[in-house]
Design a protein around this motif. Structure first.
Motif, mmCIF file in Angstrom:
data_model
loop_
_atom_site.group_PDB
_atom_site.id
_atom_site.type_symbol
_atom_site.label_atom_id
_atom_site.label_comp_id
_atom_site.label_asym_id
_atom_site.label_seq_id
_atom_site.Cartn_x
_atom_site.Cartn_y
_atom_site.Cartn_z
ATOM 1 N N ASP A 142 0.789 -1.232 0.000
ATOM 2 C CA ASP A 142 0.000 0.000 0.000
ATOM 3 C C ASP A 142 0.819 1.280 0.000
ATOM 4 O O ASP A 142 0.248 2.364 -0.105
ATOM 5 C CB ASP A 142 -0.936 0.027 1.221
ATOM 6 C CG ASP A 142 -2.042 -0.997 1.110
ATOM 7 O OD1 ASP A 142 -2.461 -1.307 -0.028
ATOM 8 O OD2 ASP A 142 -2.491 -1.492 2.157
ATOM 9 N N LYS A 143 2.136 1.180 0.127
ATOM 10 C CA LYS A 143 2.952 2.376 0.242
ATOM 11 C C LYS A 143 4.241 2.209 -0.560
ATOM 12 O O LYS A 143 4.927 1.194 -0.445
ATOM 13 C CB LYS A 143 3.274 2.623 1.723
ATOM 14 C CG LYS A 143 3.939 3.924 2.017
ATOM 15 C CD LYS A 143 4.105 4.107 3.516
ATOM 16 C CE LYS A 143 4.885 5.368 3.792
ATOM 17 N NZ LYS A 143 5.305 5.451 5.176
ATOM 18 N N CYS A 144 4.575 3.218 -1.349
ATOM 19 C CA CYS A 144 5.814 3.185 -2.114
ATOM 20 C C CYS A 144 7.003 3.158 -1.159
ATOM 21 O O CYS A 144 6.933 3.710 -0.059
ATOM 22 C CB CYS A 144 5.903 4.412 -3.021
ATOM 23 S SG CYS A 144 7.249 4.341 -4.218
ATOM 24 N N PHE A 145 8.066 2.532 -1.580
ATOM 25 C CA PHE A 145 9.320 2.383 -0.831
ATOM 26 C C PHE A 145 9.187 1.405 0.329
ATOM 27 O O PHE A 145 10.118 1.239 1.106
ATOM 28 C CB PHE A 145 9.866 3.734 -0.331
ATOM 29 C CG PHE A 145 9.941 4.777 -1.406
ATOM 30 C CD1 PHE A 145 10.762 4.609 -2.503
ATOM 31 C CD2 PHE A 145 9.183 5.935 -1.318
ATOM 32 C CE1 PHE A 145 10.829 5.570 -3.506
ATOM 33 C CE2 PHE A 145 9.244 6.907 -2.308
ATOM 34 C CZ PHE A 145 10.070 6.714 -3.396
ATOM 35 N N SER A 146 8.039 0.741 0.454
ATOM 36 C CA SER A 146 7.851 -0.266 1.508
ATOM 37 C C SER A 146 8.289 -1.630 0.992
ATOM 38 O O SER A 146 8.172 -1.928 -0.194
ATOM 39 C CB SER A 146 6.377 -0.361 1.912
ATOM 40 O OG SER A 146 5.961 0.828 2.508
ATOM 41 N N GLU A 147 8.765 -2.431 1.927
ATOM 42 C CA GLU A 147 9.185 -3.789 1.581
ATOM 43 C C GLU A 147 8.748 -4.714 2.707
ATOM 44 O O GLU A 147 9.132 -4.506 3.863
ATOM 45 C CB GLU A 147 10.701 -3.840 1.390
ATOM 46 C CG GLU A 147 11.233 -5.160 0.919
ATOM 47 C CD GLU A 147 12.716 -5.091 0.601
ATOM 48 O OE1 GLU A 147 13.141 -5.825 -0.303
ATOM 49 O OE2 GLU A 147 13.457 -4.336 1.252
ATOM 50 N N LYS A 148 7.932 -5.698 2.371
ATOM 51 C CA LYS A 148 7.557 -6.699 3.360
ATOM 52 C C LYS A 148 8.818 -7.473 3.706
ATOM 53 O O LYS A 148 9.529 -7.935 2.799
ATOM 54 C CB LYS A 148 6.484 -7.626 2.778
ATOM 55 C CG LYS A 148 6.025 -8.694 3.736
ATOM 56 C CD LYS A 148 4.959 -9.567 3.099
ATOM 57 C CE LYS A 148 4.570 -10.693 4.021
ATOM 58 N NZ LYS A 148 3.576 -11.582 3.399
ATOM 59 N N PRO A 149 9.144 -7.621 4.986
ATOM 60 C CA PRO A 149 10.400 -8.290 5.350
ATOM 61 C C PRO A 149 10.449 -9.745 4.858
ATOM 62 O O PRO A 149 9.663 -10.572 5.319
ATOM 63 C CB PRO A 149 10.413 -8.223 6.881
ATOM 64 C CG PRO A 149 9.466 -7.122 7.232
ATOM 65 C CD PRO A 149 8.433 -7.105 6.147
ATOM 66 N N PRO A 150 11.347 -10.024 3.938
ATOM 67 C CA PRO A 150 11.452 -11.392 3.421
ATOM 68 C C PRO A 150 12.378 -12.255 4.280
ATOM 69 O O PRO A 150 13.236 -11.733 4.994
ATOM 70 C CB PRO A 150 12.075 -11.185 2.039
ATOM 71 C CG PRO A 150 12.894 -9.948 2.187
ATOM 72 C CD PRO A 150 12.197 -9.095 3.211
ATOM 73 N N SER A 151 12.198 -13.558 4.182
ATOM 74 C CA SER A 151 13.133 -14.457 4.849
ATOM 75 C C SER A 151 14.328 -14.750 3.950
ATOM 76 O O SER A 151 15.400 -15.102 4.431
ATOM 77 C CB SER A 151 12.448 -15.743 5.282
ATOM 78 O OG SER A 151 11.744 -16.350 4.231
ATOM 79 N N LYS A 152 14.147 -14.599 2.635
ATOM 80 C CA LYS A 152 15.278 -14.704 1.695
ATOM 81 C C LYS A 152 14.907 -13.994 0.392
ATOM 82 O O LYS A 152 13.723 -13.878 0.053
ATOM 83 C CB LYS A 152 15.701 -16.137 1.457
ATOM 84 C CG LYS A 152 14.784 -16.973 0.591
ATOM 85 C CD LYS A 152 15.392 -18.346 0.335
ATOM 86 C CE LYS A 152 14.489 -19.163 -0.575
ATOM 87 N NZ LYS A 152 15.058 -20.457 -0.903
ATOM 88 N N THR A 153 15.935 -13.529 -0.306
ATOM 89 C CA THR A 153 15.731 -12.849 -1.588
ATOM 90 C C THR A 153 16.834 -13.226 -2.570
ATOM 91 O O THR A 153 17.892 -13.720 -2.158
ATOM 92 C CB THR A 153 15.766 -11.308 -1.427
ATOM 93 O OG1 THR A 153 17.049 -10.912 -0.968
ATOM 94 C CG2 THR A 153 14.681 -10.809 -0.504
ATOM 95 N N MET A 154 16.554 -12.972 -3.832
ATOM 96 C CA MET A 154 17.548 -13.034 -4.895
ATOM 97 C C MET A 154 17.268 -11.871 -5.840
ATOM 98 O O MET A 154 16.093 -11.588 -6.127
ATOM 99 C CB MET A 154 17.467 -14.348 -5.682
ATOM 100 C CG MET A 154 18.035 -15.545 -4.954
ATOM 101 S SD MET A 154 17.866 -17.106 -5.903
ATOM 102 C CE MET A 154 18.773 -16.752 -7.366
ATOM 103 N N ASP A 155 18.306 -11.199 -6.278
ATOM 104 C CA ASP A 155 18.144 -10.081 -7.197
ATOM 105 C C ASP A 155 18.662 -10.467 -8.579
ATOM 106 O O ASP A 155 19.707 -11.109 -8.699
ATOM 107 C CB ASP A 155 18.908 -8.850 -6.706
ATOM 108 C CG ASP A 155 18.346 -8.313 -5.384
ATOM 109 O OD1 ASP A 155 17.193 -8.651 -5.048
ATOM 110 O OD2 ASP A 155 19.076 -7.579 -4.692
ATOM 111 N N PHE A 156 17.929 -10.040 -9.591
ATOM 112 C CA PHE A 156 18.291 -10.341 -10.986
ATOM 113 C C PHE A 156 18.354 -9.048 -11.782
ATOM 114 O O PHE A 156 17.521 -8.211 -11.696
ATOM 115 C CB PHE A 156 17.252 -11.243 -11.625
ATOM 116 C CG PHE A 156 17.158 -12.602 -10.997
ATOM 117 C CD1 PHE A 156 17.884 -13.661 -11.502
ATOM 118 C CD2 PHE A 156 16.336 -12.811 -9.904
ATOM 119 C CE1 PHE A 156 17.773 -14.922 -10.920
ATOM 120 C CE2 PHE A 156 16.229 -14.058 -9.310
ATOM 121 C CZ PHE A 156 16.954 -15.122 -9.823
#
Length: 156
Positions: A142-156
């Motif tokens: 619902d809000k820009c620049f927000s990130e739901k805290p993930p348990s793991k990520t990968m960036d591509f």
């Protein structure tokens, strides 16, 4: 192109494809179909990176309805298809945003995320690397620049 040219032209990841296959297709679609969002990108451009990302977020958040894909197929819609249909899931949102950022010359990455300790990735969104880290553009939230805290990520 007219809407009639879009029918039966969804990009579909094959059933045995993994996260890397989906993200590779998203990157290809965002770049190949960047002309779909060329004029839109210029209308969403603002004077700063933050203001531009907020503008893009507001557009997608307010204009495109979230709708999950069928459980048996993963569709990566070209940006124009998402705009015409006014619906899509997180990969459609991210591909559309990636296409807009491509037109604006703003480097970005797709981030896939898993939550609650799960092994499988469940979500994808756009991050824009900055000198101080990164900015998130995820209109599923619902809000820009927000990130739901993930348990793991990968960036591509």
């Amino acid at each position: 192109p007219p809407k009639s040219e879009l029918y039966n032209r969804n990009m579909i990841v094959f059933p045995n494809g993994g996260v890397e296959d989906t993200v590779a297709l998203m990157k290809k679609v965002a770049k190949e179909f960047a002309p779909d969002t060329k004029m839109l990108a210029q209308k969403l451009r603002r004077n700063t990176l933050d203001a531009t990302l907020q503008s893009i977020f507001n557009f997608v958040y307010n204009y495109i309805q979230y709708e999950q894909d069928n459980i048996t197929t993963e569709q990566v819609r070209r940006p124009l298809r998402t705009l015409w249909d006014r619906k899509g899931d997180c990969d459609c949102f991210a591909t559309l945003i990636g296409s807009i950022l491509t037109n604006l010359g703003i480097p970005y990455k797709f981030r896939v995320a898993a939550y609650h300790g799960r092994e499988n990735f469940q979500h994808v969104y756009v991050i824009v690397p900055t000198g101080a880290g990164y900015k998130v553009c995820d209109p599923v939230l619902d809000k820009c620049f927000s990130e739901k805290p993930p348990s793991k990520t990968m960036d591509f």
